[in-house]
Scaffold this active site. Structure first.
Site, PDB file in Angstrom:
ATOM      1  N   SER A 126       3.284  -2.093  10.181  1.00 22.68           N
ATOM      2  CA  SER A 126       4.633  -1.841  10.716  1.00 22.68           C
ATOM      3  C   SER A 126       5.292  -3.703  10.359  1.00 22.68           C
ATOM      4  O   SER A 126       6.524  -4.423  10.751  1.00 22.68           O
ATOM      5  CB  SER A 126       5.198  -1.827  11.808  1.00 22.68           C
ATOM      6  OG  SER A 126       4.845  -0.642  12.000  1.00 22.68           O
ATOM      7  N   ASN A 155       0.486  -1.022   0.202  1.00 21.59           N
ATOM      8  CA  ASN A 155      -0.006   0.050  -0.271  1.00 21.59           C
ATOM      9  C   ASN A 155       1.398   0.832  -0.094  1.00 21.59           C
ATOM     10  O   ASN A 155       1.565   1.548   1.377  1.00 21.59           O
ATOM     11  CB  ASN A 155      -0.872  -0.076   1.024  1.00 21.59           C
ATOM     12  CG  ASN A 155      -1.917   1.468   1.475  1.00 21.59           C
ATOM     13  OD1 ASN A 155      -1.418   1.960   0.263  1.00 21.59           O
ATOM     14  ND2 ASN A 155      -2.740   1.643   2.462  1.00 21.59           N
ATOM     15  N   GLY A 190       2.182   2.147  11.306  1.00 23.23           N
ATOM     16  CA  GLY A 190       3.335   3.417  11.050  1.00 23.23           C
ATOM     17  C   GLY A 190       3.791   3.438  11.950  1.00 23.23           C
ATOM     18  O   GLY A 190       4.662   4.787  12.113  1.00 23.23           O
ATOM     19  N   GLU A 205      -4.986  -5.102  10.494  1.00 24.60           N
ATOM     20  CA  GLU A 205      -4.223  -3.795  10.640  1.00 24.60           C
ATOM     21  C   GLU A 205      -4.649  -3.109  12.111  1.00 24.60           C
ATOM     22  O   GLU A 205      -4.989  -2.780  12.203  1.00 24.60           O
ATOM     23  CB  GLU A 205      -4.072  -2.926   9.535  1.00 24.60           C
ATOM     24  CG  GLU A 205      -4.202  -3.543   8.427  1.00 24.60           C
ATOM     25  CD  GLU A 205      -3.502  -2.680   7.674  1.00 24.60           C
ATOM     26  OE1 GLU A 205      -1.858  -2.749   6.590  1.00 24.60           O
ATOM     27  OE2 GLU A 205      -4.662  -1.672   6.857  1.00 24.60           O
ATOM     28  N   HIS A 245      -9.731   1.174   4.934  1.00 21.39           N
ATOM     29  CA  HIS A 245      -7.973   0.845   6.155  1.00 21.39           C
ATOM     30  C   HIS A 245      -8.279   1.497   6.996  1.00 21.39           C
ATOM     31  O   HIS A 245      -9.114   3.116   6.869  1.00 21.39           O
ATOM     32  CB  HIS A 245      -7.402   1.446   4.871  1.00 21.39           C
ATOM     33  CG  HIS A 245      -6.097   1.540   5.082  1.00 21.39           C
ATOM     34  ND1 HIS A 245      -5.676   2.695   6.499  1.00 21.39           N
ATOM     35  CD2 HIS A 245      -4.955   0.889   4.856  1.00 21.39           C
ATOM     36  CE1 HIS A 245      -3.893   2.254   6.225  1.00 21.39           C
ATOM     37  NE2 HIS A 245      -4.417   1.336   6.053  1.00 21.39           N
ATOM     38  N   GLU A 249      -6.886   3.930   7.505  1.00 21.78           N
ATOM     39  CA  GLU A 249      -6.791   5.911   7.550  1.00 21.78           C
ATOM     40  C   GLU A 249      -7.911   6.545   7.299  1.00 21.78           C
ATOM     41  O   GLU A 249      -8.005   8.138   7.220  1.00 21.78           O
ATOM     42  CB  GLU A 249      -5.264   5.743   7.092  1.00 21.78           C
ATOM     43  CG  GLU A 249      -4.125   5.946   7.783  1.00 21.78           C
ATOM     44  CD  GLU A 249      -2.892   5.220   6.833  1.00 21.78           C
ATOM     45  OE1 GLU A 249      -3.281   5.061   5.586  1.00 21.78           O
ATOM     46  OE2 GLU A 249      -2.240   4.713   7.006  1.00 21.78           O
ATOM     47  N   LYS A 257       0.249   3.886  -0.640  1.00 19.89           N
ATOM     48  CA  LYS A 257      -0.733   5.669   0.563  1.00 19.89           C
ATOM     49  C   LYS A 257      -0.560   7.171  -0.087  1.00 19.89           C
ATOM     50  O   LYS A 257      -0.550   6.811  -1.760  1.00 19.89           O
ATOM     51  CB  LYS A 257      -0.199   5.904   2.009  1.00 19.89           C
ATOM     52  CG  LYS A 257      -0.384   4.345   3.013  1.00 19.89           C
ATOM     53  CD  LYS A 257      -0.127   4.568   4.333  1.00 19.89           C
ATOM     54  CE  LYS A 257      -0.358   3.170   4.714  1.00 19.89           C
ATOM     55  NZ  LYS A 257       0.059   3.255   6.405  1.00 19.89           N
TER      56      LYS A 257
HETATM   57  P1  13P Z   1       2.767   0.463   7.547  1.00 25.32           P
HETATM   58  O1  13P Z   1       3.436  -1.424   7.488  1.00 25.32           O
HETATM   59  O2  13P Z   1       3.705   2.067   7.474  1.00 25.32           O
HETATM   60  O3  13P Z   1       2.505   0.114   9.041  1.00 25.32           O
HETATM   61  O4  13P Z   1       1.515   0.600   7.143  1.00 25.32           O
HETATM   62  C1  13P Z   1       0.872  -0.565   7.079  1.00 25.32           C
HETATM   63  C2  13P Z   1      -1.143  -0.432   6.937  1.00 25.32           C
HETATM   64  O5  13P Z   1      -1.417   1.014   6.706  1.00 25.32           O
HETATM   65  C3  13P Z   1      -0.967  -1.279   4.696  1.00 25.32           C
HETATM   66  O6  13P Z   1      -1.701  -0.870   4.641  1.00 25.32           O
END
Ligand code: 13P
Length: 247
Positions: free
Chosen positions: A208, A9, A173, A167, A95, A97, A11
């Protein structure tokens, strides 16, 4: 048998140039006969350029979001049909976010899931608890309610045809990964919630994931691959993670 997947992803990162460069590095290294299917999720505006680099080869393309509406006067939205037209096979829905920052409710996520699946895209339904919810012992209840909201709209068998990504919000992150045991516990609960129909549903872990922690996570019985954020922006690191997945 669950299909093994590794998903990157990207982002809201990069330019057309960096997206094309990353995609071509992945494309040079990733062959069709690898154990897992690789999917990359570039920003909408880079999908077309990325597709021209990877063609119809070993890597699949997905979108990070989709409109809950199918067509019409919805300024700024991107429909399922548009994603299919761009060569997407997968789409992320729910997701954390988007749930937290854009205010997407369980019901909106369910509508997006349905629109995606009805059009022929495979939704990757993202679920996960916040740190506070984990500390209060609500992890499994939160995750199962997020999945139930989708089951209510589309039915259990359709959820089982899709992919679910666990997740934990506190691990995204932050550099803090769920331990393999913590992740497996939630994946096991998800598998139990899906019942018989979910025995071959692909369950991904995200939060992560790095080459240094992926092997242990992927070794868990109910983890069938990873949804990788930050580490998917570096070709070598992402390829190293991907190669740790066994079919
Ligand atoms: P990170 O791997 O940066 O923690 O992000 C995970 C994520 O949100 C994948 O969709």
């Amino acid at each position: 048998m669950c299909k093994a997947l590794v998903a990157g992803n990207w982002k809201m990162h990069g330019t057309t140039g960096s997206a094309v460069s990353l995609a071509s590095q992945l494309n040079q290294d990733w062959a069709q006969n690898n154990a897992a299917e690789m999917i990359i999720f570039p920003p909408f505006v880079h999908i077309s350029a990325v597709r021209s680099v990877i063609g119809e080869g070993a890597i699949s393309i997905g979108a990070q979001n989709i409109s809950q509406y199918s067509d019409g006067a919805y300024t700024g939205e991107v429909s399922a049909e548009m994603l299919l037209d761009q060569g997407c096979k997968y789409v992320l829905v729910g997701h954390s976010e988007r749930r937290a920052v854009m205010g997407e409710s369980d019901q909106m996520v369910a509508k997006k899931f349905k629109v995606a699946q009805d059009s022929g895209l495979t939704p990757i339904l993202c679920v996960g608890e916040s740190l506070k919810q984990r500390q209060q012992g609500e992890t499994v209840a939160v995750v199962s309610a997020q999945i139930d909201a989708v089951i209510e709209l589309v039915g259990l068998s359709n959820v089982c045809r899709a992919v679910i990504a666990y997740e934990p919000v506190w691990a995204i992150g932050t550099g803090e990964t769920a331990s393999p045991q913590q992740a497996q516990q939630v994946h096991h609960a998800i598998r139990a919630q899906l019942g018989e129909a979910g025995r071959s549903t692909t369950l991904l872990y995200g939060g992560s994931v790095k080459a240094s922690n992926a092997a242990e996570l992927f070794a868990q019985p109910d983890i069938n691959g990873g949804l990788v954020g930050g580490a998917s922006l570096e070709a070598d690191e992402f390829l190293n993670i991907a190669k740790l997945i066994e079919a």
